[in-house]
Design a protein around this motif. Structure first.
Motif, mmCIF file in Angstrom:
data_model
loop_
_atom_site.group_PDB
_atom_site.id
_atom_site.type_symbol
_atom_site.label_atom_id
_atom_site.label_comp_id
_atom_site.label_asym_id
_atom_site.label_seq_id
_atom_site.Cartn_x
_atom_site.Cartn_y
_atom_site.Cartn_z
ATOM 1 N N LEU A 108 0.859 -1.176 0.000
ATOM 2 C CA LEU A 108 0.000 0.000 0.000
ATOM 3 C C LEU A 108 0.895 1.225 0.000
ATOM 4 N N THR A 145 -3.041 9.157 3.210
ATOM 5 C CA THR A 145 -3.941 8.689 2.158
ATOM 6 C C THR A 145 -4.824 7.537 2.640
ATOM 7 N N LYS A 185 -3.756 4.584 4.282
ATOM 8 C CA LYS A 185 -3.175 3.258 4.086
ATOM 9 C C LYS A 185 -3.470 2.321 5.254
ATOM 10 N N THR A 186 -3.390 2.829 6.466
ATOM 11 C CA THR A 186 -3.653 1.986 7.648
ATOM 12 C C THR A 186 -5.101 1.505 7.662
ATOM 13 N N THR A 220 4.894 -3.411 8.783
ATOM 14 C CA THR A 220 5.084 -2.054 8.294
ATOM 15 C C THR A 220 6.329 -1.427 8.936
ATOM 16 N N GLU A 256 2.410 -1.466 4.366
ATOM 17 C CA GLU A 256 2.028 -0.104 3.959
ATOM 18 C C GLU A 256 3.084 0.895 4.401
ATOM 19 N N ARG A 282 -1.673 1.974 -5.090
ATOM 20 C CA ARG A 282 -1.152 3.332 -4.922
ATOM 21 C C ARG A 282 -2.309 4.299 -4.668
ATOM 22 N N LEU A 283 -2.286 4.908 -3.498
ATOM 23 C CA LEU A 283 -3.350 5.829 -3.108
ATOM 24 C C LEU A 283 -2.902 7.259 -3.413
#
Length: 203
Positions: free
Chosen positions: A8, A14, A16-17, A34, A83, A109-110
């Motif tokens: 992520l 953005t 991700k979590t 992570t 992430e 991809r955020l």
């Protein structure tokens, strides 16, 4: 059995979590690792007294992160999720590990409007839920700071912009790429994303 490494990626804030939690609910046999977890672990166990010591500790963090990731891969975990605001700094090592242990990589991809991201970052850094080590140049376990606006390692809007642009967080891709616009969280089709991933991982 096919094995998958789901990354992520994207700028800070953005979501991700949040998405990691969604993925864990979808894929019950997944394992999550992570770099930020390792940062907190080292901050609480070792600590740092200056910006230079904080940066030096990051080398240990990445050594730990890649070591645990390699252990998961060596053990053949079917789905590994990670992430981070990944950049080209991590691409080579991640690619090497994925190839060595035969993992198919999927990058989610955020992306989002920068001004929205900055507002989220500003609020997150001043939240009491944010681990203090992230926003201080000196930290040891048990340290407290009631007024987070007094933290000495907060980033400004211009610094945040420069970091995102220089490290090209919104351009990172490894393996199969899925890009999602998260400018407005309430408009993100998380169900559709999870369904797409389920189809890919079924293959």
């Amino acid at each position: 059995m096919r094995k998958y490494l789901i990354l992520l990626a994207g700028c800070p804030c953005t979501g991700k979590t949040y998405l990691v939690n969604k993925l864990q609910q979808q894929f019950k046999d997944s394992f999550v690792i992570t770099p930020d977890e390792a940062k907190v672990l080292y901050a609480d166990s070792v600590g740092f007294n200056s910006k230079a010591e904080k940066q030096a500790l990051e080398h240990k963090v990445w050594h730990f992160y890649y070591g645990v990731l390699q252990l998961y891969m060596d053990a053949g975990k079917r789905i590994i999720i990670s992430e981070y605001p990944f950049s080209d700094k991590q691409k080579k090592r991640l690619s090497e590990l994925a190839q060595k242990y035969h993992y198919q990589v999927i990058t989610i991809r955020l992306i989002a409007d920068f001004d929205v991201l900055w507002q989220r970052r500003y609020q997150r850094d001043r939240s009491p839920e944010r681990h203090l080590s992230h926003i201080m140049q000196h930290y040891h376990y048990g340290d407290k700071l009631e007024d987070r606006s007094l933290a000495d390692d907060l980033v400004t809007k211009s610094q945040f912009y420069q970091i995102c642009q220089t490290r090209q967080y919104d351009e990172f891709a490894l393996g199969q790429l899925i890009e999602v616009d998260v400018t407005h969280f309430n408009q993100v089709d998380y169900s559709g994303l999870l369904a797409k991933l389920k189809q890919i991982i079924k293959q």
